[in-house]
Design a protein around this motif. Structure first.
Motif, PDB file in Angstrom:
ATOM      1  N   PHE B 345       0.830  -1.193   0.000  1.00  0.00           N
ATOM      2  CA  PHE B 345       0.000   0.000   0.000  1.00  0.00           C
ATOM      3  C   PHE B 345       0.868   1.248   0.000  1.00  0.00           C
ATOM      4  O   PHE B 345       0.645   2.180  -0.777  1.00  0.00           O
ATOM      5  CB  PHE B 345      -0.898  -0.013   1.245  1.00  0.00           C
ATOM      6  N   ILE B 346       1.876   1.244   0.891  1.00  0.00           N
ATOM      7  CA  ILE B 346       2.746   2.404   0.945  1.00  0.00           C
ATOM      8  C   ILE B 346       3.573   2.510  -0.320  1.00  0.00           C
ATOM      9  O   ILE B 346       3.764   3.588  -0.864  1.00  0.00           O
ATOM     10  CB  ILE B 346       3.673   2.316   2.183  1.00  0.00           C
ATOM     11  N   GLY B 347       4.039   1.359  -0.808  1.00  0.00           N
ATOM     12  CA  GLY B 347       4.870   1.369  -2.004  1.00  0.00           C
ATOM     13  C   GLY B 347       4.143   1.924  -3.208  1.00  0.00           C
ATOM     14  O   GLY B 347       4.723   2.639  -4.027  1.00  0.00           O
ATOM     15  N   CYS B 348       2.845   1.625  -3.317  1.00  0.00           N
ATOM     16  CA  CYS B 348       2.147   2.088  -4.517  1.00  0.00           C
ATOM     17  C   CYS B 348       1.987   3.602  -4.505  1.00  0.00           C
ATOM     18  O   CYS B 348       1.728   4.206  -5.548  1.00  0.00           O
ATOM     19  CB  CYS B 348       0.803   1.389  -4.681  1.00  0.00           C
ATOM     20  N   GLU B 349       2.163   4.209  -3.333  1.00  0.00           N
ATOM     21  CA  GLU B 349       2.113   5.673  -3.283  1.00  0.00           C
ATOM     22  C   GLU B 349       3.148   6.274  -4.212  1.00  0.00           C
ATOM     23  O   GLU B 349       2.936   7.324  -4.812  1.00  0.00           O
ATOM     24  CB  GLU B 349       2.403   6.172  -1.867  1.00  0.00           C
ATOM     25  N   PHE B 350       4.291   5.574  -4.328  1.00  0.00           N
ATOM     26  CA  PHE B 350       5.341   6.072  -5.200  1.00  0.00           C
ATOM     27  C   PHE B 350       4.823   6.203  -6.621  1.00  0.00           C
ATOM     28  O   PHE B 350       5.043   7.207  -7.293  1.00  0.00           O
ATOM     29  CB  PHE B 350       6.547   5.130  -5.154  1.00  0.00           C
ATOM     30  N   PHE B 351       4.090   5.178  -7.068  1.00  0.00           N
ATOM     31  CA  PHE B 351       3.624   5.218  -8.449  1.00  0.00           C
ATOM     32  C   PHE B 351       2.483   6.197  -8.635  1.00  0.00           C
ATOM     33  O   PHE B 351       2.193   6.621  -9.747  1.00  0.00           O
ATOM     34  CB  PHE B 351       3.199   3.820  -8.904  1.00  0.00           C
ATOM     35  N   ILE B 352       1.825   6.535  -7.538  1.00  0.00           N
ATOM     36  CA  ILE B 352       0.756   7.516  -7.651  1.00  0.00           C
ATOM     37  C   ILE B 352       1.336   8.914  -7.749  1.00  0.00           C
ATOM     38  O   ILE B 352       0.794   9.789  -8.415  1.00  0.00           O
ATOM     39  CB  ILE B 352      -0.193   7.399  -6.444  1.00  0.00           C
ATOM     40  N   ARG B 353       2.471   9.121  -7.087  1.00  0.00           N
ATOM     41  CA  ARG B 353       3.009  10.474  -7.088  1.00  0.00           C
ATOM     42  C   ARG B 353       4.003  10.741  -8.191  1.00  0.00           C
ATOM     43  O   ARG B 353       4.219  11.880  -8.557  1.00  0.00           O
ATOM     44  CB  ARG B 353       3.727  10.726  -5.769  1.00  0.00           C
ATOM     45  N   TYR B 354       4.666   9.724  -8.668  1.00  0.00           N
ATOM     46  CA  TYR B 354       5.729   9.936  -9.642  1.00  0.00           C
ATOM     47  C   TYR B 354       5.520   9.090 -10.874  1.00  0.00           C
ATOM     48  O   TYR B 354       4.888   8.064 -10.855  1.00  0.00           O
ATOM     49  CB  TYR B 354       7.102   9.577  -9.037  1.00  0.00           C
ATOM     50  N   ARG B 355       6.082   9.583 -11.966  1.00  0.00           N
ATOM     51  CA  ARG B 355       6.028   8.826 -13.196  1.00  0.00           C
ATOM     52  C   ARG B 355       7.455   8.492 -13.576  1.00  0.00           C
ATOM     53  O   ARG B 355       8.345   9.318 -13.467  1.00  0.00           O
ATOM     54  CB  ARG B 355       5.387   9.717 -14.256  1.00  0.00           C
ATOM     55  N   VAL B 356       7.659   7.270 -14.024  1.00  0.00           N
ATOM     56  CA  VAL B 356       9.011   6.822 -14.346  1.00  0.00           C
ATOM     57  C   VAL B 356       9.211   6.876 -15.850  1.00  0.00           C
ATOM     58  O   VAL B 356       8.389   6.391 -16.608  1.00  0.00           O
ATOM     59  CB  VAL B 356       9.233   5.370 -13.856  1.00  0.00           C
ATOM     60  N   HIS B 357      10.317   7.475 -16.260  1.00  0.00           N
ATOM     61  CA  HIS B 357      10.636   7.520 -17.694  1.00  0.00           C
ATOM     62  C   HIS B 357      11.847   6.667 -17.980  1.00  0.00           C
ATOM     63  O   HIS B 357      12.800   6.660 -17.223  1.00  0.00           O
ATOM     64  CB  HIS B 357      10.989   8.946 -18.116  1.00  0.00           C
ATOM     65  N   PHE B 358      11.779   5.975 -19.112  1.00  0.00           N
ATOM     66  CA  PHE B 358      12.929   5.187 -19.528  1.00  0.00           C
ATOM     67  C   PHE B 358      13.613   5.852 -20.701  1.00  0.00           C
ATOM     68  O   PHE B 358      12.978   6.475 -21.533  1.00  0.00           O
ATOM     69  CB  PHE B 358      12.511   3.773 -19.923  1.00  0.00           C
ATOM     70  N   ALA B 359      14.947   5.693 -20.760  1.00  0.00           N
ATOM     71  CA  ALA B 359      15.715   6.330 -21.834  1.00  0.00           C
ATOM     72  C   ALA B 359      15.272   5.800 -23.178  1.00  0.00           C
ATOM     73  O   ALA B 359      14.878   4.659 -23.324  1.00  0.00           O
ATOM     74  CB  ALA B 359      17.199   6.045 -21.647  1.00  0.00           C
TER      75      ALA B 359
END
Lengths: 409, 394, 552
Positions: B345-359
C-alpha cells in the motif's frame, strides 16, 4: 486502461465466487470436535508441549484434523472467552485452554454454554466453583522435577569428584551452589524448584559430605527470552554450577550452553540447540489426560473436576538424557522413580527440609483461591506434605532453608 | 571530452491523479499483496486448503458467524476510536505516539475505580466516576509531553513513546500489588462493570460500536466546523501564520492534546469497563500504533479511516482463521501478511506520485499530459545557424 | 558550427502538465555576454538548470562547442566546462573561501589553493581573501566566492542567475567590470536578469523568453527597453508607475528610538526613528538582512522590542497582541522568500485564509432585531433583551462562519483579478502572483489606516506587479499610510514619496524620492553615506525625518 479495469473486475468476481464456494463445506458427521486455546504458539516450549500432545491424542483416538480446531496467541483476557465462544459456534464438544490466566474466562464460557465441556490446565477453581462442565487438570510434576533434580545431583557429584568445580561454585558453608530461573513467586513455581532442589540435595548428601544450596531469580514473565538469559547469566556469575528453570523460552538454556554450565530444562529437550550442556528435562505429558478427556466426551461420561496425572499414568515424564548427564544417571533415576511410584519415597518429606531451622509439622495451604489468599487446608499429614492432593494445581509455597530468592522483581 | 551516458531512468512528479485512478491503484496493490501471500501460504501450509481456500478462510474468519461479525465491528470501532484520537493531534503535526500508554492509563483508572468503588457505591455513580477518571488519566498522559513541547520544544515523538513504557509498568505494578501471589494476571471484576446493551454478543459489542461511531462523527464536526478545529489546522499548516492570526500556540497544543489523550482514555474505559472487565499490561493490543497506520492511510479523514480500520480488522481476523484452517500454529504469519499489505500500500504511493521515464522514449510525445504544441511549431524547429541578425521577433 | 560555445535545440521541460520550457532554441557565441531576459515565471532559471545539470530535459538536444552533450548532473556540467552561479548561494558558512572553492574537487594542498585563487582574482579584477570565513562576508563577497569557485573548476561558459538582485548599485558596477574582463579572456557568459537597464549596459545580445517559450534574440545595440519589454510581455505597455500627489496628513505611525533584537540576539534594529503619514508611501531600502523583517514583525506585534516606542494615532501599541494591533487598523503583508511562510496557510483554501484575522469574531449570524419608534416601551424592552441574548450567543459561538469568509474571498477574487479554480482551492496551488494578491487583498479588506507591505511584487510578472502598484496607490489616495519594503530601487524611486535607507539596522537617512539618485541610495545602503550624521541639510533630505515638537 479500460481493458485493465475489465480484467480486474473479472478477476475480483471470480475470486469472490470461488471463495464463497470454498467456504461452504463445513461438513458434519459423528466425530466429536475438539477445540484448543493456546496462550502463545509453538515458539513457546510450554504451548508446544500441549500442542504436540493434543495432536497425538486426537490421532490416537481417530479424530481427524478437520475436527481439531486450534486457536493460538490468546491473551489472558476476554479474548479467551471470545475464542471459546467461537469454538462453540463451530461445533466443538470439548474445549481445552492451557494457561492459568484463561481460567476465569473459560469458567464464564462454561456457564454460558452448559452443553460443552471446558477443561483447563493449572487452574484452581473447578473444585469450588460448582459448574458441572468446568474441569481442571494438572500432574504431579513435582515428582518429575525431583527426578530431574536427582540427575542434576549426579552431575554435581561427578563434577565435584573430578575437581571441575571452582572456588566460587561453593557457598560460605562449603555447599555446591546451583541456580534456578523462575517466572513468578507463587506456588506452582515454588513447588517446582523446591522439588528439584530436594532431588539434587538427596544425591549430593548421599554421595558426599557436603550439600547443595540454591539461588532463585524471577523474571516476572512466562516468556521473556532476554530476562531469562540475563537471569541465568547472573546466577552463573554468582557461582552456580548448574542451572534449571521454569520459563518458556530458550533464554536460560542458551545462556548455559554459551557459558558451558550444565542445564536441566523443562517442557522439552533442548539437546538439539544445547548439545554440550543439556542433562535432562522433565515435562508433563498431556497425552494421557487428553485421551481420557476425549474418551469421556465420546462416551458421555463425566470428566473429573480435578484430574492429577502421576508417574503411573505417564503424565509425568522425563526426556532422554543428554550428553552432559553423568554416568549412571539413568540407573539412579530409574531407581528413585520406582521408589516414588511405590510410595516408599515422598518428595516433600518434612524430615528432609527445614524452615527457619525447624521441621514443619503443620501447614495451612491456600487451596480454595480467594482474593485474600486465606489458607484453608491442612496439607501435612504424618510428616508428609501432600502436594496436589486437594486440587490438581500445586499449592506448596513454603520457602525452605537452603534456597535463597534473589530478587522479587 | 568524455561523453556521459543518458540516464536510463529518470523520474518526474505527477501533477495530480484522478481519484478513481488512485483508488484503483491502491486496491490493486492490496490485492497483489494478498495474492502473493496466498501463493506462498497455500504452497507451504501443513494443511493447505488451496488458493481459493485462502480467500474463503479470510472471509469466513471475518464474517463466518454472527458472533464474528459483531466482534469485527467491535474491533473496527475501537481501533477507529484510537485513530480519531490520534488524528486530533496529527492535524496539528504533533506526533502523538503515546496512544498505547494513554489507553492503558484509561484502563488503569477504570480498574482502580472498579476495584475500590465497585459494589460500594450505586452502579451509575461508579460508572460516572470511572468515565471521568479514565478521561482524566488519558488526558494527563498526553498533556505532560504536550507541556514540554509547548514550553521547551522537546521532541514529542520520543516523549510520548517513553510514556508508553511508564504506563505499562504502572499497570504491572498495580496488578502485582493487588495479586501478589499470582502470575501477573487478574480475574475479571464483577462489581460496577458496565452492563451489556442487549443479548449475547451483540449486547456486549453494541457499546463500543455506538460510542465510537458517535465520537468519530463528533470529532469530524469539531475539526471541520469549530473554531478550535480551525486553529488546529492552522497550526499544523504553518505555525508562523497561526501566531500571526493571534493564536496562542502553546495553549492550543495543550488543549488539543488533552482531547487526544482523553479520547484514548475513553477507549481504555470501554476496554476495562465493558469488554474485559480487568486489566493487563498489553491490553492496548498495540492499537496506539495500528491507529497511526489507520490515520495515515485514511488521510486523516474520519470516513476513510473507518474503511481502513474495517479492512485492517477484516484482514487480522481473517488471517487468524487462515492460520487455524491451514494448520499453522504460529500467528506470526498473520502479522507478516498484514505487514506485506501495508508495504504494498505504501509502495504504490510512489507510483501515484511519480512517473518513471525510460531512456530512448525521450523524444516521443506523451499522451494525455502534454498540452497541444503551438501551431507555429515549424519555426521553432528550424536549424539555428540563422539567428545572427535576427531582429525583433513577434 | 564551432562558432557557438553552447547551442540548445528544441529543449522542453514539463512539470506535470505545466510546460516550464517549450521548444526552446538558444545559442551562445564564444566570448560574448548574452542576457537571458524574461519576466518572473518565464522559464529562465529552469532552462539554465538544465544546462547546469540540475534537471534533465524532456525533449531536445544540447551541443557544447559543436558536440552533443548529455548533462545529467552538475559533475557532467563541469566536465563540459559549464559553471553556474545560482541566485541562492551554495556555500558553507563555517568554511573559508578557499575551502568552499575546492569543495568536491580532488584537491591539492590548501597552500597552493590560496595562490591559485589569488591568481584568478588578479586576472579578472576580483577582490577576495581566500582565508576569510563565509559568515564574515558580505553578500557581494560571497558572490565573488561563487564566481571564483566556478572559474577554479575551469569553466569556460558561465551562467549567472540574477546576480544583481542582492547588490548595491556600486557593487553592480564592479561586477560588470569583472564580467567584461572575463569576456576579454574568451569566456562566454549568460546572465539571467529581468532588469532592462542592466541588460542594456552589459550584454552583447539579448534572448527573450516569455511563458516558457523562446521569443527571439536581438543584438543589444539594435534595441531599446521599450522593444524588449514588448518582447517580454507580448504587448506594448507603458513602463510608468504613477505617483499620485501625497497629501500631508498627520503622522499615523511613529517609531521612536526603536531597538529590536534578531533571533540570534544581536540588534536587528537600533534606535530607529521615523514616522509614516497618512496618504503617503514611505519606502524602505536596504540590502537583505538589514532589519526589515524584524521591523515589520515588531510593528505587527509578532516580535518583542528591546526598547523604544511605537505609537499608532498617538497611543502606544507596544505589547499589544497581534489581534489587537490589527483591530486598530494596522495591516501587514509580508511576502518572504518562500512566499507562503507567513501570513498564509498553504494547504488551506482561499476561504479559510480569508478568515484568518477575524474568525474569532464569527458568530451564528443572528442579526439583532431593529428597534423602531413605534415600539411600545414593553416591546422595546423585550427586543433589547433579546438582542442582548443573541449578542451573547454570537460572541460565544464555537463555530466558524465560512459563508461570510467565502463572500469576502469572492469579493477580493473579483476586485483583484485573482486566478483560481474556486474559493476552496488550497492556496499553494495558486501561482505566485495570485498568492500575493490573496495576501494583500485580505489585508486591505480590513480597511487599514496603516499598511505595511514587504516585497509585494516579489516574483510577479509585470502585469501583476502593476496591478499591485495600482492597489497601493488607491490605498494611498484613500488616506492610508504605507510602509513599502522592496528590493527594486527603480520601482521604489518611481512609486514611493520618500525612501528611508537602513544599513545593519541603523537609519542612514530619509530622502525625497524625486530628489535622490540610485547612486546616493546605493551609498547609503552600503553604509558609506550616513545622512543622519551630516551637518546641515544636503540636497534631497526630507525635512521631517525627526519627530519634532511641531506635530501637524
Amino acid at each position: 486502461m479500460k481493458k485493465l479495469l475489465a480484467l480486474g473486475l473479472a478477476a475480483a468476481m471470480t475470486v469472490t465466487g470461488a471463495c464463497l464456494l470454498a467456504s461452504c463445506n463445513e461438513g458434519s458427521d459423528d466425530s466429536i470436535t475438539v477445540g484448543f486455546i493456546a496462550l502463545h504458539d509453538d515458539n513457546s516450549t510450554y504451548d508446544k508441549n500441549f500442542l504436540d500432545a493434543i495432536k497425538a491424542a486426537c490421532a490416537a483416538k481417530g479424530i481427524d484434523e478437520d475436527h481439531l480446531i486450534i486457536k493460538t496467541n490468546t491473551p489472558e483476557d476476554n479474548t479467551c472467552y471470545d475464542k471459546a465462544a467461537d469454538l462453540v459456534d463451530q461445533g466443538c464438544d470439548v474445549i481445552f485452554a492451557d494457561s492459568f490466566g484463561h481460567e476465569e474466562f473459560i469458567l464464564q464460557a462454561a456457564k454460558d454454554f452448559p452443553d460443552v465441556q471446558f477443561c483447563h490446565a493449572t487452574g484452581t477453581l473447578a473444585h469450588t466453583a460448582g459448574v458441572a462442565n468446568h474441569h481442571n487438570a494438572f500432574a504431579h510434576i513435582y515428582q518429575g522435577r525431583y527426578l530431574a533434580g536427582v540427575a542434576a545431583g549426579m552431575k554435581l557429584v561427578e563434577m565435584y569428584e573430578a575437581n571441575e568445580l571452582e572456588a566460587n561454585n561453593f557457598d560460605a558453608d562449603g555447599n555446591i551452589k546451583i541456580g534456578y530461573v523462575g517466572a513468578y513467586p507463587y506456588a506452582e513455581v515454588v513447588s517446582g524448584y523446591t522439588s528439584f532442589f530436594l532431588g539434587a540435595q538427596s544425591v549430593v548428601e548421599e554421595e558426599t559430605d557436603i550439600s547443595v544450596s540454591m539461588e532463585v531469580t524471577y523474571t516476572s514473565s512466562w516468556f521473556n527470552e532476554r530476562a531469562e538469559r540475563e537471569g541465568a547469566n547472573t546466577l552463573i556469575s554468582r557461582g552456580a554450577a548448574l542451572i534449571s528453570q521454569h520459563a518458556d523460552s530458550m533464554g536460560a538454556p542458551s545462556a548455559c550452553e554459551k557459558a558451558g554450565v550444565p542445564n536441566v530444562s523443562y517442557n522439552g529437550s533442548t539437546a538439539a540447540s544445547c548439545p554440550n550442556t543439556f542433562i535432562v528435562s522433565s515435562y508433563v505429558n498431556w497425552e494421557p489426560y487428553f485421551e481420557y478427556m476425549i474418551d469421556c466426551v465420546m462416551n458421555g461420561e463425566e470428566i473429573a473436576a480435578d484430574w492429577t496425572g502421576t508417574l503411573a499414568t505417564e503424565s509425568v515424564a522425563l526426556t532422554e538424557f543428554g550428553a552432559a548427564a553423568a554416568e549412571g544417571t539413568a540407573e539412579k533415576v530409574a531407581e528413585v522413580r520406582a521408589q516414588l511410584e511405590s510410595g516408599e519415597l515422598h518428595v516433600f518429606d518434612c524430615s528432609k527440609f527445614t524452615v527457619n531451622g525447624e521441621h514443619l509439622t503443620s501447614y495451612m495451604a491456600d487451596v480454595d483461591t480467594d482474593d485474600n489468599f486465606t489458607p484453608d487446608h491442612e496439607a501435612i499429614e504424618n510428616g508428609i506434605f501432600y502436594e496436589s492432593k486437594h486440587r490438581s494445581a500445586p499449592y506448596f509455597d513454603v520457602r525452605i532453608d537452603g534456597i535463597t530468592e534473589l530478587s522479587e522483581s | 571530452m568524455k561523453n556521459t551516458k543518458e540516464p536510463f531512468i529518470h523520474i518526474t512528479r505527477r501533477e495530480g491523479m484522478p481519484l478513481w485512478k488512485g483508488l484503483l491503484i491502491r486496491a490493486a496493490a492490496v490485492l497483489i499483496a494478498l495474492i502473493l501471500s496466498d501463493i506462498v501460504i497455500s504452497a507451504a501450509a501443513p494443511r493447505s486448503q488451496g488458493f481459493f481456500g485462502f480467500f474463503g478462510a479470510l472471509f469466513s474468519g471475518a464474517f463466518g458467524t454472527e458472533r464474528r461479525i459483531w466482534l469485527l465491528f467491535q474491533d473496527t470501532f475501537l481501533l477507529l476510536g484510537v485513530a480519531v484520537a490520534l488524528v486530533v493531534a496529527f492535524k496539528m503535526k504533533f506526533w502523538n505516539l503515546g496512544g498505547n500508554g494513554q489507553i492503558l492509563m484509561g484502563c488503569l483508572a477504570c480498574a482502580i475505580c472498579l476495584k475500590y468503588l465497585g459494589g460500594k457505591l450505586p452502579d451509575p455513580l461508579v460508572w460516572l466516576i470511572m468515565l471521568v477518571a479514565s478521561l482524566a488519566a488519558g488526558a494527563l498522559w498526553a498533556v505532560i509531553p504536550a507541556i514540554f513541547k509547548a514550553f521547551f520544544n522537546t521532541n514529542e515523538s520520543l516523549f510520548t513513546l517513553m510514556m508508553n513504557y511508564i504506563a505499562m509498568n504502572l499497570v504491572a505494578f498495580f496488578i502485582s500489588y493487588w495479586y501478589p501471589n499470582g502470575t501477573a494476571t487478574m480475574p475479571p471484576l464483577t462489581e460496577g462493570v458496565l452492563p451489556p446493551l442487549g443479548e449475547g454478543q451483540m449486547g456486549k459489542s453494541l457499546l463500543p460500536i455506538l460510542l465510537f461511531a458517535v465520537v468519530t462523527a463528533a470529532i469530524y464536526l469539531y475539526l471541520r466546523f469549530s473554531k478550535h478545529g480551525y486553529e488546529v489546522a492552522l497550526i499544523g499548516d504553518s505555525k508562523n501564520t497561526a501566531r500571526y492570526a493571534g493564536i496562542n500556540v502553546k495553549k492550543v497544543i495543550i488543549r488539543t492534546l488533552i482531547l487526544s489523550g482523553a479520547l484514548c482514555g475513553l477507549v481504555g474505559f470501554v476496554l476495562t469497563g465493558s469488554v474485559n472487565r480487568m486489566i493487563h499490561d498489553t491490553m492496548d493490543n498495540n492499537m496506539g500504533f495500528t491507529g497511526i497506520m489507520v490515520a495515515w492511510m485514511g488521510n486523516l479523514d474520519p470516513l476513510i479511516m473507518a474503511g481502513v480500520s474495517f479492512f485492517i480488522n477484516f484482514l487480522t481476523r481473517g488471517m487468524a482463521q487462515v492460520c487455524t484452517k491451514f494448520g499453522f500454529t504460529s500467528e506470526a504469519l498473520s502479522d507478516t501478511v498484514v505487514g506485506l499489505v501495508y508495504f504494498f500500500f505504501i509502495g504504490c504511493e510512489f507510483f501515484i506520485r511519480y512517473r518513471v521515464h525510460f531512456a530512448g522514449r525521450q523524444n516521443k510525445q506523451r499522451g494525455e499530459e502534454t498540452p497541444t504544441p503551438p501551431e507555429d511549431g515549424e519555426r521553432k524547429r528550424a536549424p539555428l545557424s540563422k539567428d545572427a541578425g535576427e531582429k525583433e521577433a513577434n | 558550427m564551432d562558432e557557438y560555445a553552447l547551442q540548445l535545440q528544441n529543449i522542453s521541460k514539463y512539470f506535470g502538465s505545466v510546460a516550464a520550457n517549450r521548444n526552446i532554441d538558444l545559442t551562445l557565441r564564444k566570448g560574448e555576454i548574452l542576457s537571458l531576459l524574461g519576466e518572473n515565471g518565464s522559464g529562465k532559471t529552469t532552462l539554465m538548470n538544465m544546462i547546469s545539470g540540475i534537471y534533465y530535459p524532456d525533449n531536445g538536444r544540447i551541443f557544447v562547442n559543436g558536440e552533443e552533450a548529455h548533462i545529467s548532473s552538475p559533475q557532467d556540467a563541469f566536465r563540459y566546462k559549464i559553471g553556474m552561479v545560482h541566485q541562492h548561494f551554495k556555500l558553507i558558512d563555517i568554511f573559508s573561501a578557499a575551502q568552499n572553492i575546492v569543495l568536491g574537487t580532488k584537491g591539492s594542498g590548501l597552500a597552493r589553493i590560496n595562490e591559485e585563487v589569488k591568481a584568478i582574482a588578479e586576472k579578472y579584477g576580483f577582490e577576495i581573501d581566500p582565508k576569510k570565513k563565509i559568515y564574515d562576508m558580505s553578500v557581494s563577497e560571497k558572490q565573488t566566492v561563487e564566481i571564483v569557485k566556478v572559474l577554479y573548476r575551469g569553466a569556460d561558459i558561465l551562467i549567472l542567475d540574477e546576480p544583481t538582485a542582492v547588490l548595491t548599485p556600486q557593487e553592480t558596477e564592479k561586477l560588470f567590470l569583472v564580467m567584461r574582463a572575463m569576456k576579454e579572456d574568451g569566456k562566454s557568459i549568460i546572465i539571467i536578469t529581468h532588469k532592462l537597464n542592466e541588460v542594456m549596459a552589459i550584454s552583447d545580445r539579448v534572448a527573450v523568453l516569455r511563458k516558457g517559450e523562446y521569443i527571439g534574440c536581438v543584438d543589444t545595440a539594435d534595441t531599446d527597453p521599450a522593444s524588449l519589454t514588448e518582447m517580454m510581455v507580448g504587448e506594448k505597455i507603458t513602463l510608468n508607475i504613477s505617483r499620485p500627489e501625497a497629501h500631508a496628513e498627520r503622522p499615523l505611525l511613529e517609531i521612536r528610538d526603536l531597538t529590536v533584537n534578531s533571533d540570534e540576539g544581536s540588534h536587528a534594529i537600533e534606535k530607529l526613528n521615523f514616522f509614516i503619514r497618512g496618504g503617503e508611501i514611505l519606502g524602505v531600502a536596504g540590502i537583505a538582512g538589514c532589519g526589515q523583517r524584524e521591523l515589520c514583525e515588531a510593528i505587527a506585534g509578532l516580535r518583542k522590542i528591546e526598547s523604544g516606542g511605537i505609537y499608532h494615532e498617538g497611543e502606544s501599541i507596544v505589547g499589544l497582541s497581534p489581534r489587537a494591533i490589527s483591530a486598530r487598523g494596522v495591516a501587514m503583508s509580508f511576502i518572504p522568500e518562500d512566499r507562503l511562510g507567513m501570513g498564509l496557510a498553504p494547504s488551506m483554501s482561499v476561504t479559510d485564509n480569508m478568515m484568518l484575522k477575524n474568525y474569532q469574531d464569527h458568530g451564528y449570524g443572528i442579526k439583532p432585531l431593529p428597534l423602531s419608534d413605534e415600539d411600545t416601551p414593553e416591546e422595546a424592552k423585550k427586543k433589547n433583551a433579546r438582542n442582548r441574548f443573541t449578542e451573547f450567543l454570537n460572541r460565544h459561538c464555537p463555530f466558524v462562519d465560512r459563508k461570510k469568509a467565502r463572500a469576502e474571498a469572492e469579493r477580493i477574487i473579483k476586485e483583484l483579478d485573482i486566478v483560481t479554480p474556486s474559493t476552496e482551492t488550497p492556496v499553494r496551488r495558486l501561482s505566485g502572483g495570485n498568492v500575493q494578491k490573496v495576501l494583500l487583498g485580505r489585508e486591505i479588506l480590513i480597511e487599514p489606516n496603516v499598511l505595511i507591505t514587504a516585497y509585494p511584487v516579489r516574483g510577479l510578472d509585470i502585469n501583476s506587479s502593476y496591478l499591485i502598484y495600482d492597489i497601493l496607490n488607491r490605498q494611498k489616495e484613500a488616506g492610508t499610510g504605507i510602509l513599502f519594503i522592496g528590493e527594486d530601487l527603480d520601482v521604489m524611486l518611481a512609486l514611493c514619496d520618500k525612501i528611508m535607507v537602513l544599513c545593519h539596522g541603523k537609519m542612514m537617512g530619509v530622502v525625497h524620492a524625486e530628489k535622490t539618485t540610485k547612486e546616493q541610495l546605493g551609498l547609503m545602503m552600503a553604509g558609506a553615506l550616513d545622512l543622519e550624521e551630516e551637518k546641515g541639510k544636503p540636497m534631497g533630505v526630507a525635512k521631517d525625518t525627526r519627530i519634532g515638537e511641531d506635530q501637524a
